[in-house]
Design a protein around this motif. Structure first.
Motif, PDB file in Angstrom:
ATOM      1  N   PHE A   1       6.671  10.367   6.980  1.00  0.00           N
ATOM      2  CA  PHE A   1       7.033   9.931   5.715  1.00  0.00           C
ATOM      3  C   PHE A   1       8.893   9.090   6.842  1.00  0.00           C
ATOM      4  O   PHE A   1       8.857   7.271   6.433  1.00  0.00           O
ATOM      5  CB  PHE A   1       7.879  10.480   4.248  1.00  0.00           C
TER       6      PHE A   1
ATOM      7  N   TRP B   1       9.573   6.154  -3.676  1.00  0.00           N
ATOM      8  CA  TRP B   1       9.230   7.475  -2.617  1.00  0.00           C
ATOM      9  C   TRP B   1       9.944   8.185  -3.129  1.00  0.00           C
ATOM     10  O   TRP B   1       9.654   9.250  -3.353  1.00  0.00           O
ATOM     11  CB  TRP B   1       8.351   6.936  -1.594  1.00  0.00           C
TER      12      TRP B   1
ATOM     13  N   ALA C   1       9.698   0.571  -1.712  1.00  0.00           N
ATOM     14  CA  ALA C   1       8.576   1.607  -1.462  1.00  0.00           C
ATOM     15  C   ALA C   1       9.364   2.472  -1.428  1.00  0.00           C
ATOM     16  O   ALA C   1       9.043   3.629  -1.797  1.00  0.00           O
ATOM     17  CB  ALA C   1       8.045   1.757  -0.154  1.00  0.00           C
TER      18      ALA C   1
ATOM     19  N   ALA D   1       2.530   1.829  -3.703  1.00  0.00           N
ATOM     20  CA  ALA D   1       1.371   2.410  -3.987  1.00  0.00           C
ATOM     21  C   ALA D   1       0.975   3.656  -4.425  1.00  0.00           C
ATOM     22  O   ALA D   1       0.929   4.257  -5.155  1.00  0.00           O
ATOM     23  CB  ALA D   1       0.037   0.997  -4.189  1.00  0.00           C
ATOM     24  N   GLY D   2       1.117   3.873  -3.265  1.00  0.00           N
ATOM     25  CA  GLY D   2       1.398   5.711  -2.211  1.00  0.00           C
ATOM     26  C   GLY D   2       2.016   6.542  -3.350  1.00  0.00           C
ATOM     27  O   GLY D   2       1.764   7.633  -3.545  1.00  0.00           O
ATOM     28  N   ALA D   3       3.354   5.550  -3.280  1.00  0.00           N
ATOM     29  CA  ALA D   3       4.295   7.029  -4.153  1.00  0.00           C
ATOM     30  C   ALA D   3       3.967   7.365  -6.044  1.00  0.00           C
ATOM     31  O   ALA D   3       4.115   8.559  -5.979  1.00  0.00           O
ATOM     32  CB  ALA D   3       5.246   6.613  -3.876  1.00  0.00           C
TER      33      ALA D   3
ATOM     34  N   PRO E   1       0.507   8.333  -7.365  1.00  0.00           N
ATOM     35  CA  PRO E   1       0.059   9.169  -7.324  1.00  0.00           C
ATOM     36  C   PRO E   1       0.673  10.990  -6.469  1.00  0.00           C
ATOM     37  O   PRO E   1       0.638  11.344  -7.119  1.00  0.00           O
ATOM     38  CB  PRO E   1      -1.601   8.830  -6.188  1.00  0.00           C
ATOM     39  N   THR E   2       1.654   9.768  -5.947  1.00  0.00           N
ATOM     40  CA  THR E   2       2.115  11.300  -5.004  1.00  0.00           C
ATOM     41  C   THR E   2       3.445  11.855  -5.772  1.00  0.00           C
ATOM     42  O   THR E   2       3.549  13.366  -6.302  1.00  0.00           O
ATOM     43  CB  THR E   2       3.310  11.167  -4.559  1.00  0.00           C
TER      44      THR E   2
ATOM     45  N   ILE F   1       0.561  -1.670   0.042  1.00  0.00           N
ATOM     46  CA  ILE F   1       0.460   0.155   0.075  1.00  0.00           C
ATOM     47  C   ILE F   1       1.051   1.333   0.200  1.00  0.00           C
ATOM     48  O   ILE F   1       0.394   2.479  -0.808  1.00  0.00           O
ATOM     49  CB  ILE F   1      -0.601   0.206   1.367  1.00  0.00           C
ATOM     50  N   TRP F   2       2.059   1.231   0.345  1.00  0.00           N
ATOM     51  CA  TRP F   2       2.655   2.686   0.829  1.00  0.00           C
ATOM     52  C   TRP F   2       3.732   2.967  -0.491  1.00  0.00           C
ATOM     53  O   TRP F   2       3.614   3.826  -1.131  1.00  0.00           O
ATOM     54  CB  TRP F   2       4.427   2.697   2.056  1.00  0.00           C
TER      55      TRP F   2
ATOM     56  N   ASN G   1       9.080   4.381   6.848  1.00  0.00           N
ATOM     57  CA  ASN G   1       9.689   3.628   5.953  1.00  0.00           C
ATOM     58  C   ASN G   1      10.642   3.179   7.336  1.00  0.00           C
ATOM     59  O   ASN G   1      11.282   1.911   6.825  1.00  0.00           O
ATOM     60  CB  ASN G   1      10.864   4.637   4.936  1.00  0.00           C
TER      61      ASN G   1
ATOM     62  N   ASN H   1       9.010  11.711  -4.900  1.00  0.00           N
ATOM     63  CA  ASN H   1       9.257  13.307  -4.159  1.00  0.00           C
ATOM     64  C   ASN H   1      11.043  14.188  -4.840  1.00  0.00           C
ATOM     65  O   ASN H   1      10.906  15.166  -4.894  1.00  0.00           O
ATOM     66  CB  ASN H   1      10.030  13.158  -2.783  1.00  0.00           C
TER      67      ASN H   1
END
Length: 252
Positions: free
Chosen positions: A116, A217, A213, A17-19, A21-22, A14-15, A120, A221
């Protein structure tokens, strides 16, 4: 697979996958915390203390969870050493060197960065301390060896570029300057390029979903930040080479 390992896999997936859309939002210019040149929402704090506080969870969370486990092992110790080398420098040394006096950062950015780093650190600490089961020969496995080379190269590039920028600003009287020398001839943000390479190498040498992950991320970023930084140079310096890449010559 144990129940704790299953929950770790779900949380890390899940973490990770969140990268995505970010990254998309960053490329679109969404910047509520002030990482892409905007002021960020909320109050502001001194940059030196802000960076120290936001990096501290990374320096503490991963080691605390891993060292509290009964599964300490050679690979985990090596990985922890690499992590502490990066965040020991970033959180205890660099944060006191880079910001100019009087510079501030938004509380929103500090809060987002703390969250964040907590996530991590927790995922990696739990993986290495409670789920990892590396074979005895892992330190000679090609994935570890190549990952370690990438980590070392990326860390070296990141640190060299950061200190090169600090030197250029110091000799200019703390004014912003067009960065020159070494990799800056090819890309305007080799410090960010190095950090991406570093954590891609980390993901490879750990061969783990939490490591992947974190690498995703890092890309989410830093890619928007590098593109914003190149646009800023183009807008503020007439002599900035228009063809200079943001991160990787010929690619981005």
């Amino acid at each position: 697979m144990s129940q704790s390992s299953t929950w770790l896999t779900i949380a890390a997936a899940i973490w990770a996958a969140g990268a995505l859309p970010t990254l998309a939002l960053g490329l679109a210019g969404w910047d509520p915390v002030g990482r892409l040149g905007r002021s960020g929402v909320g109050a502001r704090v001194n940059a030196r203390w802000g960076w120290f506080v936001l990096e501290l969870p990374a320096l503490v969370t991963f080691p605390a969870i891993y060292l509290a486990s009964d599964n300490q092992h050679l690979v985990g110790n090596v990985v922890l050493g690499l992590w502490l080398a990066h965040y020991g420098h970033r959180g205890l040394v660099w944060c006191w060197l880079v910001p100019k006096r009087g510079v501030s950062v938004s509380v929103a950015m500090c809060g987002a960065s703390i969250g964040f780093n907590l996530v991590n650190g927790a995922l990696l600490g739990w993986f290495l301390g409670y789920a990892a089961d590396y074979p005895a020969q892992w330190l000679s496995d090609p994935r570890f060896v190549v990952g370690l080379v990438l980590f070392a190269f990326g860390a070296g590039l990141n640190v060299w570029a950061d200190y090169r920028l600090r030197y250029l600003r110091k000799v200019s009287g703390q004014d912003r300057v067009v960065p020159t020398g070494g990799p800056f001839r090819l890309a305007c943000c080799p410090n960010l390029t190095g950090e991406i390479i570093e954590w891609v190498g980390f993901a490879l040498l750990t061969w783990s979903l939490p490591g992947l992950a974190f690498a995703l991320w890092t890309v989410a970023n830093l890619v928007p930040r590098a593109l914003w930084r190149r646009a800023w140079y183009r807008d503020n310096f007439d002599d900035f080479p228009r063809e200079r890449a943001a991160l990787v010559p010929g690619i981005l």
